[in-house]
Enzyme design. Structure first.
Site, PDB file in Angstrom:
ATOM      1  N   LYS A 177     -17.439   9.356  -8.974  1.00  0.00           N
ATOM      2  CA  LYS A 177     -16.731   9.885 -10.154  1.00  0.00           C
ATOM      3  C   LYS A 177     -17.789  10.273 -11.174  1.00  0.00           C
ATOM      4  CE  LYS A 177     -15.154   9.453 -13.921  1.00  0.00           C
ATOM      5  NZ  LYS A 177     -15.572  10.460 -14.920  1.00  0.00           N
ATOM      6  N   GLY A 230     -23.702   4.171 -17.949  1.00  0.00           N
ATOM      7  CA  GLY A 230     -22.993   4.736 -19.088  1.00  0.00           C
ATOM      8  C   GLY A 230     -23.073   3.810 -20.292  1.00  0.00           C
ATOM      9  N   SER A 231     -22.084   3.923 -21.157  1.00  0.00           N
ATOM     10  CA  SER A 231     -22.153   3.237 -22.445  1.00  0.00           C
ATOM     11  C   SER A 231     -21.716   1.775 -22.362  1.00  0.00           C
ATOM     12  CB  SER A 231     -21.253   3.977 -23.445  1.00  0.00           C
ATOM     13  OG  SER A 231     -19.928   3.940 -22.974  1.00  0.00           O
ATOM     14  N   GLU A 250     -25.690  -0.150 -15.750  1.00  0.00           N
ATOM     15  CA  GLU A 250     -26.902   0.398 -16.395  1.00  0.00           C
ATOM     16  C   GLU A 250     -26.432   0.968 -17.723  1.00  0.00           C
ATOM     17  OE1 GLU A 250     -29.996   0.301 -15.232  1.00  0.00           O
ATOM     18  OE2 GLU A 250     -29.630  -0.417 -13.205  1.00  0.00           O
ATOM     19  N   CYS A 284     -31.330   6.956 -22.271  1.00  0.00           N
ATOM     20  CA  CYS A 284     -31.050   5.550 -22.575  1.00  0.00           C
ATOM     21  C   CYS A 284     -32.295   4.794 -23.015  1.00  0.00           C
ATOM     22  CB  CYS A 284     -30.403   4.871 -21.385  1.00  0.00           C
ATOM     23  SG  CYS A 284     -31.386   5.077 -19.905  1.00  0.00           S
ATOM     24  N   GLU A 378     -27.354   1.900 -30.660  1.00  0.00           N
ATOM     25  CA  GLU A 378     -27.978   2.962 -29.863  1.00  0.00           C
ATOM     26  C   GLU A 378     -27.660   4.305 -30.532  1.00  0.00           C
ATOM     27  OE1 GLU A 378     -26.192   4.049 -26.038  1.00  0.00           O
ATOM     28  OE2 GLU A 378     -28.202   4.200 -25.220  1.00  0.00           O
TER      29      GLU A 378
END
Ligand SMILES: NC(=O)c1ccc[n+]([C@@H]2O[C@H](COP(=O)([O-])OP(=O)(O)OC[C@H]3O[C@@H](n4cnc5c(N)ncnc54)[C@H](O)[C@@H]3O)[C@@H](O)[C@H]2O)c1
Ligand SMILES: O=C[C@H](O)CS(=O)(=O)O
Length: 479
Positions: A177, A230-231, A250, A284, A378
């Site tokens: 996805k 992702g977040s 991650e 990131c 972030e």
């Protein structure tokens, strides 16, 4: 271009489906129209992946998995420019950085191809236990089954391959996805694997949003592992809903870089300009916090501002462009608000701080507080804070004052200090005389604290995508 999901080799792009437009972040031109998957497609994709695992993948020898991956790497190398241009169009990433991403992606598949043939087990010294005489113990590493791979927009090819390539090497099937903002490279990648000889059903692609397709993929009973990049908010939700599945997360970071007075200032400056602003800071491990020892602070800042001012901002298709758009105008607006908020609380903009549509100019902030969002959260935008420090203990304390811990950079010529600091930084990885933003695709990579769970970097992803199976044998004595 109308793109659909690909399940068991068949594309699902019928005209009666809901659609989503993929727009070029620089000029808003429509790059593709996505025919969205429905819940029934998700069930079909997972069931097909489950069956293909048992019918095909479990029986596929390692040399064949290695060969398919080798073919895929060769094909990607041949089509590198097309993939690079695709990433420019869908993500707005400047062409030079898009080309870098493809070159790394080719290597990632090659590493996986080599490792597919080297997944080894262990022999246990059974007689080390009292009563273990005449017993033999083996550990085999076996694939898990169906891996659900959910990926972000910022490295749409390389970070997808960090999941897909090791999953194939290990003998799993995958339901993929990709980020709905950058699905075109994902679609082309699945087609490329078909061409490389990967049997239908090994890599199923689902086009859809996180809520509609990502979320039910995470909870599906037939999925054995979720590997997510992702977040933090999405990662947290995945962790809470994945049930008994293995989960690799991650996630984000606000990476610190520490420049001691004996460090190579010029090298640090030049690398940190790239490390803070490459792909508009949407990386990131982007250098978000730069701590500079007081005795060299003025010199460092002056040079850092000078080299930042020299960056070329604009059209990501142009060879000379360093800074293009952010992924969406709303993201640039959000980042600008964070800058304004910091300024209202006493911070100073040394350079940048202006927005033009989705382009935020590279921004250096000073006089910041650790409580400001641009420092503590972030930023995921081209904003970096330069902060003076007095001594080693102080800088370790402030660098660790974060919910995140992904990668850090430390610049010093003193090897004892370098190792002391590296040991004390709460990070998944520390680079000495290199910036936090540098990553090689074959070292263990993944954060501590809220930056994630588990490691990628092909070999380590393969470990996470296989299970140990113990086989013991009692050897019968001679009659
Ligand atoms: N640690 C790393 O290796 C790494 C690498 C790249 C990006 N990131 C992080 O990714 C973030 C930026 O990427 P993004 O904006 O695409 O992230 P995001 O979390 O918004 O989306 C990532 C993926 O998750 C999907 N998703 C969204 N909601 C979901 C849900 N409820 N269930 C399942 N899937 C869902 C999205 O559709 C997308 O495919 C940043 O925080 C960045 O630090 C981390
Ligand atoms: O965005 C974070 C990624 O991990 C960067 S990289 O592709 O690994 O360099």
């Amino acid at each position: 271009m109308r793109l659909g999901s690909i399940i068991n080799g068949q594309e699902r792009s019928e005209s009666n489906r809901d659609t989503l437009e993929v727009k070029n972040p620089f000029n808003q031109e429509i790059v593709a129209e996505l025919a969205l998957a429905k819940k029934a497609d998700l069930d079909e994709a997972v069931t097909n992946s489950f069956e293909t695992f048992h019918s095909t993948m479990k029986k596929m020898p390692a040399h064949q998995r290695g060969e398919i991956l080798r073919n895929a790497a060769d094909l990607l190398e041949e089509n590198a420019e097309d993939f690079a241009q695709t990433i420019v169009q869908e993500a707005g990433k400047p062409i030079k950085y898009s080309r870098d991403e493809i070159a790394r992606s080719v290597q990632v598949i090659r590493f996986a191809s080599e490792l597919a043939k080297n997944i080894t087990g262990e022999v246990i010294p059974m007689d080390a236990a009292i009563g273990g005489e005449n017993r033999m113990g083996l550990i085999k590493r076996i694939p898990l089954g169906v891996v659900g791979a959910i990926t972000p927009f910022n490295f749409p090819l390389n970070l997808s391959l960090h999941k897909i390539a090791p999953a194939i090497a290990a003998g799993n099937t995958i339901v993929f996805k990709p980020a709905e903002k950058t699905p075109v490279s994902a679609y082309k990648l699945v087609k490329l694997f078909q061409q490389a000889g990967l049997p239908d059903g090994v890599l199923n692609l689902l086009m859809g949003t996180g809520e509609e397709i990502g979320s039910p993929l995470v909870t599906h009973e037939k999925v054995h592992k979720i590997t997510f990049t992702g977040s933090l908010p999405v990662g947290r939700k995945i962790r809470e809903t994945a049930g008994f599945k293995k989960v690799t997360l991650e996630l984000g970071s606000n990476s610190p870089n520490i420049i001691f007075e004996d460090g190579n200032i010029q090298r640090a400056v030049t690398e940190l300009v790239k490390g803070a602003f490459a792909f508009s800071g949407q990386v990131c491990i982007s250098a978000q916090r730069i701590y500079v020892q007081k005795s060299i602070y003025g010199r460092f800042l002056e040079q850092f501002i000078k080299e930042t001012k020299a960056l070329t901002i604009g059209d990501p298709t142009k060879e000379e462009t360093d800074i293009g758009p952010m992924i969406k105008e709303e993201e640039a607006k959000r980042a600008k608000l964070w800058i304004d908020d910091a300024v209202n609380n006493g911070a100073k903009i040394e350079v940048g701080g202006t927005r033009n549509g989705a382009i935020l100019s590279p921004t250096i902030m000073t006089n910041v507080e650790h409580t400001m969002k641009i420092v503590s959260e972030e930023v995921f935008a081209p904003i970096v804070s330069v902060i003076p420090f007095d001594n080693e203990d102080e800088v370790i304390r402030v660098a660790n004052d974060s919910i995140y811990g992904l990668q850090a950079g430390v610049f010093t010529k003193d090897i004892d200090r370098a190792m002391r600091v590296a040991d004390q930084l709460e990070m998944g990885g520390v680079w000495i005389n290199e910036i936090s933003t540098y990553r090689q695709d074959n070292h263990p990579y993944g954060g501590v604290k809220k930056s994630g769970i588990g490691k990628e970097g092909i070999k380590y992803a393969i470990e996470d995508m296989t299970e140990m199976k113990f086989i013991g044998m009692k050897l019968m004595p001679k009659d």
